[in-house]
Enzyme design. Structure first.
Site, PDB file in Angstrom:
ATOM      1  N   THR A  15     -40.759  45.585 -10.197  1.00 26.90           N
ATOM      2  CA  THR A  15     -41.400  46.836  -9.756  1.00 26.90           C
ATOM      3  C   THR A  15     -40.807  48.038 -10.499  1.00 26.90           C
ATOM      4  O   THR A  15     -41.528  48.813 -11.147  1.00 26.90           O
ATOM      5  CB  THR A  15     -41.193  47.012  -8.229  1.00 26.90           C
ATOM      6  OG1 THR A  15     -41.665  45.836  -7.582  1.00 26.90           O
ATOM      7  CG2 THR A  15     -41.927  48.231  -7.704  1.00 26.90           C
ATOM      8  N   GLU A 132     -28.529  57.204  -9.737  1.00 25.62           N
ATOM      9  CA  GLU A 132     -29.290  58.111  -8.858  1.00 25.62           C
ATOM     10  C   GLU A 132     -30.328  57.364  -8.011  1.00 25.62           C
ATOM     11  O   GLU A 132     -30.526  57.669  -6.824  1.00 25.62           O
ATOM     12  CB  GLU A 132     -29.986  59.184  -9.718  1.00 25.62           C
ATOM     13  CG  GLU A 132     -30.753  60.210  -8.938  1.00 25.62           C
ATOM     14  CD  GLU A 132     -29.892  61.010  -7.982  1.00 25.62           C
ATOM     15  OE1 GLU A 132     -29.048  61.773  -8.455  1.00 25.62           O
ATOM     16  OE2 GLU A 132     -30.056  60.877  -6.754  1.00 25.62           O
ATOM     17  N   VAL A 135     -30.009  55.394  -4.151  1.00 32.45           N
ATOM     18  CA  VAL A 135     -30.163  55.960  -2.804  1.00 32.45           C
ATOM     19  C   VAL A 135     -31.445  56.777  -2.740  1.00 32.45           C
ATOM     20  O   VAL A 135     -31.647  57.701  -3.532  1.00 32.45           O
ATOM     21  CB  VAL A 135     -28.962  56.868  -2.435  1.00 32.45           C
ATOM     22  CG1 VAL A 135     -29.150  57.476  -1.054  1.00 32.45           C
ATOM     23  CG2 VAL A 135     -27.658  56.093  -2.497  1.00 32.45           C
ATOM     24  N   LYS A 208     -26.865  52.371   1.390  1.00 33.43           N
ATOM     25  CA  LYS A 208     -27.113  53.739   0.910  1.00 33.43           C
ATOM     26  C   LYS A 208     -26.136  54.709   1.558  1.00 33.43           C
ATOM     27  O   LYS A 208     -25.655  55.648   0.914  1.00 33.43           O
ATOM     28  CB  LYS A 208     -28.566  54.131   1.186  1.00 33.43           C
ATOM     29  CG  LYS A 208     -29.546  53.294   0.341  1.00 33.43           C
ATOM     30  CD  LYS A 208     -30.967  53.354   0.856  1.00 33.43           C
ATOM     31  CE  LYS A 208     -31.906  52.498   0.024  1.00 33.43           C
ATOM     32  NZ  LYS A 208     -33.219  52.311   0.627  1.00 33.43           N
ATOM     33  N   GLY A 305     -40.668  52.597  -4.432  1.00 30.20           N
ATOM     34  CA  GLY A 305     -41.935  52.472  -5.170  1.00 30.20           C
ATOM     35  C   GLY A 305     -41.699  52.531  -6.664  1.00 30.20           C
ATOM     36  O   GLY A 305     -40.693  53.058  -7.133  1.00 30.20           O
TER      37      GLY A 305
HETATM   38  P1  NAP Z   1     -38.103  43.150  -8.435  1.00 27.38           P
HETATM   39  O1  NAP Z   1     -39.489  43.657  -8.432  1.00 27.38           O
HETATM   40  O2  NAP Z   1     -37.786  41.900  -7.698  1.00 27.38           O
HETATM   41  O3  NAP Z   1     -37.682  42.974  -9.961  1.00 27.38           O
HETATM   42  C1  NAP Z   1     -36.517  42.321 -10.378  1.00 27.38           C
HETATM   43  C2  NAP Z   1     -36.771  41.776 -11.742  1.00 27.38           C
HETATM   44  O4  NAP Z   1     -35.582  41.175 -12.223  1.00 27.38           O
HETATM   45  C3  NAP Z   1     -37.866  40.712 -11.744  1.00 27.38           C
HETATM   46  O5  NAP Z   1     -38.729  40.992 -12.803  1.00 27.38           O
HETATM   47  C4  NAP Z   1     -37.101  39.419 -11.978  1.00 27.38           C
HETATM   48  O6  NAP Z   1     -37.815  38.500 -12.733  1.00 27.38           O
HETATM   49  C5  NAP Z   1     -35.943  39.938 -12.806  1.00 27.38           C
HETATM   50  N1  NAP Z   1     -34.811  39.005 -12.755  1.00 27.38           N
HETATM   51  C6  NAP Z   1     -34.262  38.432 -11.677  1.00 27.38           C
HETATM   52  N2  NAP Z   1     -33.223  37.660 -12.048  1.00 27.38           N
HETATM   53  C7  NAP Z   1     -33.150  37.746 -13.387  1.00 27.38           C
HETATM   54  C8  NAP Z   1     -32.314  37.173 -14.362  1.00 27.38           C
HETATM   55  N3  NAP Z   1     -31.338  36.326 -14.031  1.00 27.38           N
HETATM   56  N4  NAP Z   1     -32.514  37.493 -15.650  1.00 27.38           N
HETATM   57  C9  NAP Z   1     -33.505  38.316 -15.997  1.00 27.38           C
HETATM   58  N5  NAP Z   1     -34.340  38.922 -15.123  1.00 27.38           N
HETATM   59  C10 NAP Z   1     -34.154  38.607 -13.834  1.00 27.38           C
HETATM   60  O7  NAP Z   1     -37.077  44.244  -7.929  1.00 27.38           O
HETATM   61  P2  NAP Z   1     -37.296  45.818  -7.935  1.00 27.38           P
HETATM   62  O8  NAP Z   1     -37.978  46.200  -6.690  1.00 27.38           O
HETATM   63  O9  NAP Z   1     -37.839  46.259  -9.244  1.00 27.38           O
HETATM   64  O10 NAP Z   1     -35.779  46.310  -7.778  1.00 27.38           O
HETATM   65  C11 NAP Z   1     -34.902  46.387  -8.874  1.00 27.38           C
HETATM   66  C12 NAP Z   1     -33.654  47.154  -8.436  1.00 27.38           C
HETATM   67  O11 NAP Z   1     -34.032  48.462  -8.013  1.00 27.38           O
HETATM   68  C13 NAP Z   1     -32.923  46.550  -7.238  1.00 27.38           C
HETATM   69  O12 NAP Z   1     -31.546  46.750  -7.390  1.00 27.38           O
HETATM   70  C14 NAP Z   1     -33.450  47.345  -6.056  1.00 27.38           C
HETATM   71  O13 NAP Z   1     -32.540  47.380  -4.977  1.00 27.38           O
HETATM   72  C15 NAP Z   1     -33.572  48.702  -6.688  1.00 27.38           C
HETATM   73  N6  NAP Z   1     -34.503  49.609  -6.036  1.00 27.38           N
HETATM   74  C16 NAP Z   1     -35.785  49.228  -5.853  1.00 27.38           C
HETATM   75  C17 NAP Z   1     -36.681  50.104  -5.272  1.00 27.38           C
HETATM   76  C18 NAP Z   1     -38.119  49.746  -5.088  1.00 27.38           C
HETATM   77  O14 NAP Z   1     -38.898  50.591  -4.615  1.00 27.38           O
HETATM   78  N7  NAP Z   1     -38.546  48.555  -5.442  1.00 27.38           N
HETATM   79  C19 NAP Z   1     -36.242  51.381  -4.866  1.00 27.38           C
HETATM   80  C20 NAP Z   1     -34.913  51.739  -5.076  1.00 27.38           C
HETATM   81  C21 NAP Z   1     -34.052  50.843  -5.676  1.00 27.38           C
HETATM   82  P3  NAP Z   1     -38.901  37.520 -12.064  1.00 27.38           P
HETATM   83  O15 NAP Z   1     -40.121  38.376 -12.017  1.00 27.38           O
HETATM   84  O16 NAP Z   1     -38.979  36.414 -13.018  1.00 27.38           O
HETATM   85  O17 NAP Z   1     -38.363  37.137 -10.725  1.00 27.38           O
HETATM   86  N1  HSE Z   2     -36.671  48.427   0.963  1.00 26.79           N
HETATM   87  C1  HSE Z   2     -36.366  49.808   0.772  1.00 26.79           C
HETATM   88  C2  HSE Z   2     -37.103  50.666   1.804  1.00 26.79           C
HETATM   89  C3  HSE Z   2     -36.756  50.304  -0.600  1.00 26.79           C
HETATM   90  O1  HSE Z   2     -37.897  50.160   2.583  1.00 26.79           O
HETATM   91  O2  HSE Z   2     -36.847  51.863   1.819  1.00 26.79           O
HETATM   92  C4  HSE Z   2     -35.719  50.010  -1.641  1.00 26.79           C
HETATM   93  O3  HSE Z   2     -34.570  50.781  -1.424  1.00 26.79           O
END
Ligand code: NAP
Ligand code: HSE
Length: 435
Positions: A15, A132, A135, A208, A305
């Site tokens: 994402t 940044e 959180v 956070k 998001g």
């Molecule tokens: P996500 O959609 O699950 O994406 C993670 C990606 O990492 C996937 O493409 C996955 O590949 C890849 N991956 C997993 N293991 C791997 C490995 N060993 N080698 C290479 N690639 C690998 O997660 P996300 O939501 O983008 O979140 C990413 C980070 O941002 C996390 O730390 C999360 O806490 C943080 N974050 C997310 C959000 C949010 O809104 N989503 C907000 C704030 C912070 P596959 O597709 O093959 O599984």
């Molecule tokens: N799962 C979190 C939330 C988003 O619902 O706010 C990633 O920090």
């Protein structure tokens, strides 16, 4: 003059990774004017190359499943870690810093656990390690705490830092849904993850809070230091009664800098409906900060998001690029120069809301008062609701401020009292410290 190009390596194309790719592309035409150079993704690490190739159209970007190809590429200056978790992500970040790469991450799990160690490693190497987006997604809060608000002694940082639970509580409030119904809706609409445990149990918010407290109070707080409680036991009735008394129920992350140590906890709390945090609804996040000079400031926006989170990541990447150009990397790293004690939850003080069913007979309330007095629990408000079920009366109490440990002992004894049929809910009431 030739435009300088700074090359970046992206770890993960989920994402947020996809969002970062899109935002960097959308910024391409004005990036040079804005930050004085171009930041280009040179390589992307993924597990499934074929899947990633469908998302990335630039022929110049190399997609690989070998982490060494990205981290050890001498042309790459910035590693953007968007895999998440404390497993391979920790290893890759450590390897990247050891190899002299600046690191930008959104990984709250890792920063809340090992942020101190990673910041120390970055400092040793004179590198930037920025987070940044870890959180409250798109809301700027780490940089404001470390920079814009550095002229304050911070008293409190309190916020709604989990969008999933805020969405659930909003639906319970506005549509009178029960928890399970609101969770099902959050899952259907894609707010809640397949396994919503980390959100619903308050663990995501706890991570956070650890990061916020460390940045605000200049003293390291890790996830293990944060007390967490989830929202699973909140009922639509609790919310209705709270509103009748002028409160809303929110999952709050609280970090408070007191003379006897740092308080850090996440739990569902009643908050005055007139407080700005009470009107933060749906999946929005907000962080309310109180400092001795600035007084109160609130940061509000999208806490998660694809594009909102990418906005924060790209902001960090641009900061690193500017630092590289100005040759001032590692300028703002770890700001934890104090070692303040962390208070046990039992030593914190709060007011409590209590809803229970008691025997409907003369003298029961007097018995309860005697028990409360033994543990220094004084009553601020007591209402006997009209509801009468099986010879029981429903009583709602709001206490004055009481030490949590004393309140817990009183509750254990109360639960054993033959006059008390059920303690239906206990909720902390947030102190209104607005200045
Ligand atoms: P996500 O959609 O699950 O994406 C993670 C990606 O990492 C996937 O493409 C996955 O590949 C890849 N991956 C997993 N293991 C791997 C490995 N060993 N080698 C290479 N690639 C690998 O997660 P996300 O939501 O983008 O979140 C990413 C980070 O941002 C996390 O730390 C999360 O806490 C943080 N974050 C997310 C959000 C949010 O809104 N989503 C907000 C704030 C912070 P596959 O597709 O093959 O599984
Ligand atoms: N799962 C979190 C939330 C988003 O619902 O706010 C990633 O920090």
């Amino acid at each position: 003059m030739e435009t300088k190009i700074i090359k970046a390596g992206l770890l993960g194309l989920g994402t947020v990774g996809t969002g970062v790719y899109k935002v960097l592309k959308a910024q391409e035409s004005e990036m040079t004017a804005k930050i004085g150079c171009q930041v280009r993704i040179k390589k992307i690490l993924v597990r499934d190359i074929e899947k990633a190739s469908r998302k990335v159209t630039d022929p110049d970007i190399v997609i690989t499943d070998r982490w060494e190809d990205v981290i050890n590429d001498p042309e790459i200056s910035i590693i953007i870690e968007l895999i998440g978790g404390t497993g391979v992500a920790r290893r890759y970040i450590e390897e990247a810093l050891k190899a002299g790469r600046h690191v930008v991450t959104a990984n709250k799990d890792l920063v809340a656990q090992d942020g101190g160690m990673l910041l120390d490693l970055a400092k040793e190497k004179n590198l930037d390690f920025l987070f940044e987006a870890a959180v409250a997604g798109g809301i700027p809060i780490i940089r404001p705490l470390k920079q814009c608000l550095a002229g304050n002694h911070m008293a409190e940082v309190m916020g709604i830092v989990n969008g999933t639970t805020n969405f659930i509580l909003t639906r319970m409030t506005k549509d009178n849904m029960e928890f399970s119904e609101a969770l099902a809706l959050a899952t259907e609409l894609g707010y809640a993850e397949a396994d919503p445990t980390a959100d619903v149990e308050g663990l995501d918010a706890g991570r956070k809070v650890a990061i916020l407290a460390s940045a605000a109070f200049n003293s390291r707080v890790t996830f293990d230091d944060v007390y967490t409680e989830g929202i699973g036991s909140i009922s639509a009735k609790d919310i209705r009664y709270a509103r009748e008394m002028g409160y809303d129920i929110k999952l709050l992350g609280v970090a408070r800098n007191t003379e006897s140590g740092i308080e850090a906890y996440v739990c569902p709390m009643m908050i005055s409906s007139s407080h700005p945090l009470a009107s933060v609804n749906d999946s929005y996040n907000a962080v309310f900060v109180t400092g001795d000079a600035v007084q109160d400031v609130m940061f509000f926006g999208r806490g998660a998001g694809e594009l909102p989170t990418a906005s924060a990541v790209v902001g960090d990447v641009f900061d690193v690029a500017r630092n590289i150009l100005a040759d001032c990397c590692g300028r703002i790293g770890c700001t934890c120069y104090k070692q303040l004690p962390i208070k046990k939850m039992a030593d914190t003080r709060n007011r409590y809301f209590l809803r229970m069913k008691v025997e409907d007979r003369c003298g029961v309330l007097a018995e309860m008062m005697t028990l409360f007095t033994r543990y220094n629990v004084s009553i601020e408000q007591m209402i006997q609701k009209d509801t009468k079920i099986e010879d029981c009366a429903e009583v709602v109490i709001i206490t004055d401020e009481v030490r949590e440990g004393d309140f817990r002992t009183a509750m254990r004894e109360l639960a054993e009292s033959p006059s008390v049929r059920k303690i239906s809910s206990k909720l902390r009431v947030c102190a209104d410290t607005r200045r």
